[in-house]
Design an enzyme around this catalytic site. Structure first.
Site, PDB file in Angstrom:
ATOM      1  N   TYR A   1      20.238   6.041-115.403  1.00 50.18           N
ATOM      2  CA  TYR A   1      20.504   6.567-116.734  1.00 50.18           C
ATOM      3  C   TYR A   1      19.539   5.946-117.742  1.00 50.18           C
ATOM      4  CZ  TYR A   1      23.286   8.759-120.396  1.00 50.18           C
ATOM      5  OH  TYR A   1      23.703   9.532-121.453  1.00 50.18           O
TER       6      TYR A   1
ATOM      7  N   SER B   1      29.437  24.535-116.264  1.00 50.81           N
ATOM      8  CA  SER B   1      29.912  23.166-116.430  1.00 50.81           C
ATOM      9  C   SER B   1      31.029  23.111-117.466  1.00 50.81           C
ATOM     10  CB  SER B   1      28.760  22.266-116.881  1.00 50.81           C
ATOM     11  OG  SER B   1      28.332  22.635-118.188  1.00 50.81           O
TER      12      SER B   1
END
Length: 326
Positions: A52, A151
């Protein structure tokens, strides 16, 4: 208390363990929140893998979203008391039974909103709202395109667009997801596996150029989307599900006036004024509490079943958020 901890970066199945640790005590200006539910977002799993945008100091506990109840208040805290239901704002390490939060980093949970919905408030409803109205300045009648439309965030974007009269074109990867997306309220669906984006955009919107788009996939899909947009378009990239770079045509950037920019919610929390933050979250809280905005939940897992929960969260075709409870 139970806490999910990793001491090195890697696959969650290899590095994430459930441990029993002492419950933390709140200090000056702090409260302890007993958490009832936590969401699993792609960013959480990428953090464990060390992929990340920002790596936490190890050992660390994943998780950025949660909701629960104050069960201890430190010295100097005013306006909050034991028993109040709250949503911590910008507090990392939520995949455990309790966290310590500064009193100023709390939001009261809207009345009647269960923890499994309240714990999703930040990443998806907030991001969808900011993408649509702040970054794209979408108005009634505008045409907007989004990728990864199936999503949780994509479905919230569908709801927000419909509430505000925005024409939304929803791009997904597989034809198998079309019916589920239409059942979720999508009117216009384009499938990348067997359709040309530019041709379908023209078929749907006619001669109206598409100049506002958001992308969560990057890679080839992001490149195709950039090419299919009209003159002077803005493309906001907020995810990279493909884990691949976007191939961009320099000529389109120069001669077609394409603007490509990124969005990271963490930066928004860091730079937004307290007034802006509270106003935006208040608007979203009202939409959630009234049922006008409904984040879908597909399954709930206990903290002890985190490995199965993570596998489920990355399952293709998932149509709702995976929640950690307990």
């Amino acid at each position: 208390m139970r806490s999910l901890i990793f001491n090195r970066f890697g696959e969650p199945s290899d590095v994430l363990t459930l441990e029993d640790v002492p419950a933390p005590e709140p200090g000056e200006g702090q409260v302890r929140v007993r958490l009832g539910a936590r969401s699993i977002n792609p960013s959480d799993v990428l953090t464990v893998r060390g992929q990340y945008g920002r790596r936490p100091k190890l050992p660390a506990t994943p998780g950025y979203e949660a909701a629960g109840t104050i069960d201890a208040v430190g010295p100097g805290v005013t306006g909050w008391q034991v028993g109040q239901r709250v949503i911590p704002l910008g507090i990392e390490g939520t995949w455990q039974e309790a966290i310590i939060a500064p009193a100023k980093a709390l939001m009261a949970t809207p009345e009647g909103l269960p923890d499994k919905i309240a714990c999703q408030m930040l990443a998806n409803p907030l991001t969808a709202h900011l993408l649509l109205f702040d970054l794209l300045d979408a108005k009634a009648g505008d045409w907007v395109v989004q990728t990864a439309a199936g999503s949780t965030l994509g479905q919230l974007m569908i709801q927000l667009a419909k509430l505000n009269g925005v024409n939304l074109i929803n791009v997904i990867r597989s034809r198998g997801g079309v019916e589920a997306l239409k059942a979720a309220g999508a009117e216009h669906v384009v499938v990348t596996e067997d359709e040309d984006l530019a041709a379908r955009f023209t078929e749907i919107a006619g001669k109206t150029p598409i100049t506002k788009a958001v992308d969560a996939v990057a890679g080839e899909t992001g490149g195709k989307l950039a090419t299919a947009l009209g003159f002077g378009a803005t493309l906001v990239v907020y995810g990279a599900l493909s884990m691949q770079p976007i191939p961009l045509d320099a000529g389109r950037l120069i001669f077609r006036g394409l603007t490509v920019k990124g969005f990271w919610l963490t930066d928004w929390f860091r730079t937004a004024t307290r007034e802006t933050r509270d106003k935006t979250l208040g608007e979203i809280g009202k939409l959630l509490a009234s049922g006008q905005l409904v984040p879908p939940v597909e399954a709930e897992y206990d903290l002890a079943d985190v490995q199965a929960a993570i596998v489920h969260s990355e399952r293709p075709g998932r149509t709702g958020k995976i929640i950690l409870v307990g």
